[in-house]
Write a protein that holds these residues in place. Structure first.
Motif, PDB file in Angstrom:
ATOM      1  N   ALA A   1       7.660   6.257 -10.304  1.00  9.80           N
ATOM      2  CA  ALA A   1       7.352   5.035 -11.042  1.00  9.80           C
ATOM      3  C   ALA A   1       6.301   4.146 -10.226  1.00  9.80           C
ATOM      4  CB  ALA A   1       8.193   4.161 -11.596  1.00  9.80           C
ATOM      5  N   SER A   2       6.262   4.477  -9.077  1.00  7.98           N
ATOM      6  CA  SER A   2       5.510   3.715  -8.094  1.00  7.98           C
ATOM      7  C   SER A   2       4.018   3.812  -8.048  1.00  7.98           C
ATOM      8  CB  SER A   2       5.863   3.966  -6.602  1.00  7.98           C
ATOM      9  OG  SER A   2       5.160   3.331  -5.701  1.00  7.98           O
ATOM     10  N   PRO A   3       3.463   2.782  -8.138  1.00 11.31           N
ATOM     11  CA  PRO A   3       1.808   2.919  -8.409  1.00 11.31           C
ATOM     12  C   PRO A   3       1.149   3.394  -6.687  1.00 11.31           C
ATOM     13  CG  PRO A   3       2.406   0.596  -8.109  1.00 11.31           C
ATOM     14  CD  PRO A   3       3.642   1.335  -8.070  1.00 11.31           C
ATOM     15  N   VAL A   4       1.951   3.194  -5.663  1.00 10.01           N
ATOM     16  CA  VAL A   4       1.463   3.888  -4.500  1.00 10.01           C
ATOM     17  C   VAL A   4       2.278   4.731  -3.721  1.00 10.01           C
ATOM     18  CG1 VAL A   4       0.701   1.269  -3.934  1.00 10.01           C
ATOM     19  CG2 VAL A   4       2.936   1.845  -3.219  1.00 10.01           C
ATOM     20  N   PRO A   5       1.862   5.498  -2.853  1.00  5.85           N
ATOM     21  CA  PRO A   5       2.825   6.664  -2.371  1.00  5.85           C
ATOM     22  C   PRO A   5       4.102   6.204  -1.776  1.00  5.85           C
ATOM     23  CG  PRO A   5       0.354   6.487  -1.422  1.00  5.85           C
ATOM     24  CD  PRO A   5       0.617   5.358  -2.122  1.00  5.85           C
ATOM     25  N   VAL A   6       4.915   7.138  -1.701  1.00  8.16           N
ATOM     26  CA  VAL A   6       6.372   6.685  -1.331  1.00  8.16           C
ATOM     27  C   VAL A   6       6.866   7.575  -0.377  1.00  8.16           C
ATOM     28  CG1 VAL A   6       8.799   6.740  -2.285  1.00  8.16           C
ATOM     29  CG2 VAL A   6       6.929   5.733  -3.643  1.00  8.16           C
ATOM     30  N   THR A   7       7.382   7.423   0.720  1.00 16.33           N
ATOM     31  CA  THR A   7       8.017   8.111   1.717  1.00 16.33           C
ATOM     32  C   THR A   7       9.540   8.102   1.717  1.00 16.33           C
ATOM     33  OG1 THR A   7       6.146   7.995   3.295  1.00 16.33           O
ATOM     34  CG2 THR A   7       8.127   8.771   4.062  1.00 16.33           C
ATOM     35  N   ILE A   8      10.284   9.108   1.203  1.00 18.29           N
ATOM     36  CA  ILE A   8      11.490   9.083   1.207  1.00 18.29           C
ATOM     37  C   ILE A   8      12.130   9.958   2.608  1.00 18.29           C
ATOM     38  CG2 ILE A   8      13.611  10.044   0.011  1.00 18.29           C
ATOM     39  CD1 ILE A   8      11.852  10.257  -2.517  1.00 18.29           C
ATOM     40  N   VAL A   9      12.880   8.971   3.486  1.00 19.21           N
ATOM     41  CA  VAL A   9      13.320   9.302   4.691  1.00 19.21           C
ATOM     42  C   VAL A   9      14.736   9.919   4.370  1.00 19.21           C
ATOM     43  CG1 VAL A   9      13.739   8.626   6.939  1.00 19.21           C
ATOM     44  CG2 VAL A   9      12.011   7.531   5.436  1.00 19.21           C
ATOM     45  N   LYS A  10      14.878  11.083   5.064  1.00 18.27           N
ATOM     46  CA  LYS A  10      16.424  11.494   4.975  1.00 18.27           C
ATOM     47  C   LYS A  10      17.061  11.153   6.192  1.00 18.27           C
ATOM     48  CE  LYS A  10      15.462  15.892   2.659  1.00 18.27           C
ATOM     49  NZ  LYS A  10      15.640  17.337   2.713  1.00 18.27           N
TER      50      LYS A  10
ATOM     51  N   ASP B   1       0.676  -1.116   0.075  1.00 19.16           N
ATOM     52  CA  ASP B   1      -0.161  -0.008   0.021  1.00 19.16           C
ATOM     53  C   ASP B   1       0.842   1.352  -0.045  1.00 19.16           C
ATOM     54  OD1 ASP B   1      -2.481  -1.466   0.422  1.00 19.16           O
ATOM     55  OD2 ASP B   1      -1.682  -2.018   2.395  1.00 19.16           O
ATOM     56  N   MET B   2       2.206   0.900   0.296  1.00 19.24           N
ATOM     57  CA  MET B   2       3.058   2.373   0.466  1.00 19.24           C
ATOM     58  C   MET B   2       4.637   1.849   0.657  1.00 19.24           C
ATOM     59  SD  MET B   2       2.932   4.163   4.179  1.00 19.24           S
ATOM     60  CE  MET B   2       4.073   5.162   3.813  1.00 19.24           C
ATOM     61  N   VAL B   3       5.403   2.460   0.345  1.00 17.31           N
ATOM     62  CA  VAL B   3       6.839   2.197   0.270  1.00 17.31           C
ATOM     63  C   VAL B   3       7.565   3.392   0.939  1.00 17.31           C
ATOM     64  CG1 VAL B   3       8.800   2.079  -1.433  1.00 17.31           C
ATOM     65  CG2 VAL B   3       6.657   1.637  -2.079  1.00 17.31           C
ATOM     66  N   ILE B   4       8.451   2.809   1.743  1.00 21.19           N
ATOM     67  CA  ILE B   4       9.449   3.820   2.652  1.00 21.19           C
ATOM     68  C   ILE B   4      10.882   3.436   2.008  1.00 21.19           C
ATOM     69  CG2 ILE B   4      10.553   4.064   4.818  1.00 21.19           C
ATOM     70  CD1 ILE B   4       7.773   3.585   6.150  1.00 21.19           C
ATOM     71  N   ILE B   5      11.448   4.459   1.837  1.00 23.16           N
ATOM     72  CA  ILE B   5      12.852   4.518   1.117  1.00 23.16           C
ATOM     73  C   ILE B   5      13.792   5.574   1.700  1.00 23.16           C
ATOM     74  CG2 ILE B   5      12.539   5.571  -1.100  1.00 23.16           C
ATOM     75  CD1 ILE B   5      14.183   3.590  -2.597  1.00 23.16           C
ATOM     76  N   GLY B   6      15.045   5.036   1.935  1.00 25.42           N
ATOM     77  CA  GLY B   6      15.899   6.186   2.396  1.00 25.42           C
ATOM     78  C   GLY B   6      16.404   7.195   1.305  1.00 25.42           C
ATOM     79  N   ALA B   7      16.887   8.162   1.649  1.00 24.88           N
ATOM     80  CA  ALA B   7      17.222   9.152   0.775  1.00 24.88           C
ATOM     81  C   ALA B   7      18.923   9.149   0.744  1.00 24.88           C
ATOM     82  CB  ALA B   7      16.910  10.501   0.899  1.00 24.88           C
ATOM     83  N   LYS B   8      19.385   9.265  -0.302  1.00 27.75           N
ATOM     84  CA  LYS B   8      21.078   9.486  -0.498  1.00 27.75           C
ATOM     85  C   LYS B   8      21.029  10.928  -0.356  1.00 27.75           C
ATOM     86  CE  LYS B   8      21.926   5.243  -1.431  1.00 27.75           C
ATOM     87  NZ  LYS B   8      22.039   4.458  -0.415  1.00 27.75           N
ATOM     88  N   GLY B   9      22.437  11.211   0.423  1.00 28.97           N
ATOM     89  CA  GLY B   9      22.657  12.529   0.877  1.00 28.97           C
ATOM     90  C   GLY B   9      23.107  13.324  -0.292  1.00 28.97           C
ATOM     91  N   GLN B  10      22.729  13.450  -1.387  1.00 28.88           N
ATOM     92  CA  GLN B  10      23.095  14.098  -2.691  1.00 28.88           C
ATOM     93  C   GLN B  10      22.692  15.426  -2.594  1.00 28.88           C
ATOM     94  OE1 GLN B  10      22.144  11.734  -6.076  1.00 28.88           O
ATOM     95  NE2 GLN B  10      23.495  10.175  -5.602  1.00 28.88           N
ATOM     96  N   GLY B  11      23.667  16.273  -3.149  1.00 28.82           N
ATOM     97  CA  GLY B  11      23.267  17.535  -3.373  1.00 28.82           C
ATOM     98  C   GLY B  11      22.232  18.016  -4.550  1.00 28.82           C
TER      99      GLY B  11
END
Length: 159
Positions: free
Chosen positions: A132-141, A105-115
């Motif tokens: 591209a995801s068909p469901v909401p994505v949370t990007i965690v810093k 139902d959702m995705v959690i993925i870490g963010a890379k610390g890029q500028g």
């Protein structure tokens, strides 16, 4: 009950995603997790020297399982139900396939610390998955990135 895919690559950044998911569960969210890891495809050299695709596939699965050990330990300690999925291929596209296949139902993925410039030129897995995801994505810093951002905002002593 929600089903959340967490992309895990064995790094501290990917564990931030697990910690975020556990914080949501701690706030009352009822969810099960899918720990997902994507391995690079075998190189031509590996294919030629090994000559056994099953052996290469087994090594990829073993590597993926190994890289998920810390994430599994966190979820085990918290008593949160989860399953694991190891794929092989382009990371972003394979993660999207995993999302669809597992019915998340959702995705959690870490963010890379890029500028911003590096990120714009190279793109990032988290941005590709979000697009591209068909469901909401949370990007965690990562926490260190957040701390640096906070310290950049200095108060003006004249104000």
């Amino acid at each position: 009950m929600l089903k959340i895919l967490i992309a895990v690559d064995g790094s501290e950044l990917s564990l931030d995603g697990v910690h975020h998911a556990l914080a949501l569960v701690g706030q009352g969210l009822q969810a099960t997790m899918v720990l997902a890891n994507v391995q690079e495809p075998a190189t031509l050299y590996e294919l030629v020297t090994t000559r056994d695709p099953d052996l290469i596939a087994a090594a990829s699965l073993e590597a993926g399982d190994h890289l998920m050990a810390s994430a599994r330990a966190l979820l085990d300690a918290a008593g949160v139900a989860y399953e694991t999925d190891v794929g092989v291929g382009d990371v972003a596209h394979t993660l999207v396939d995993m999302i669809e296949r597992s019915g998340c139902d959702m995705v959690i993925i870490g963010a890379k610390g890029q500028g911003a410039i590096t990120s714009a030129l190279l793109g990032s897995v988290s941005q590709e998955v979000a697009h591209a995801s068909p469901v909401p994505v949370t990007i965690v810093k990562h926490a260190e990135v957040l701390e640096n951002t906070d310290s950049d905002v200095a108060e003006d002593p004249e104000a």
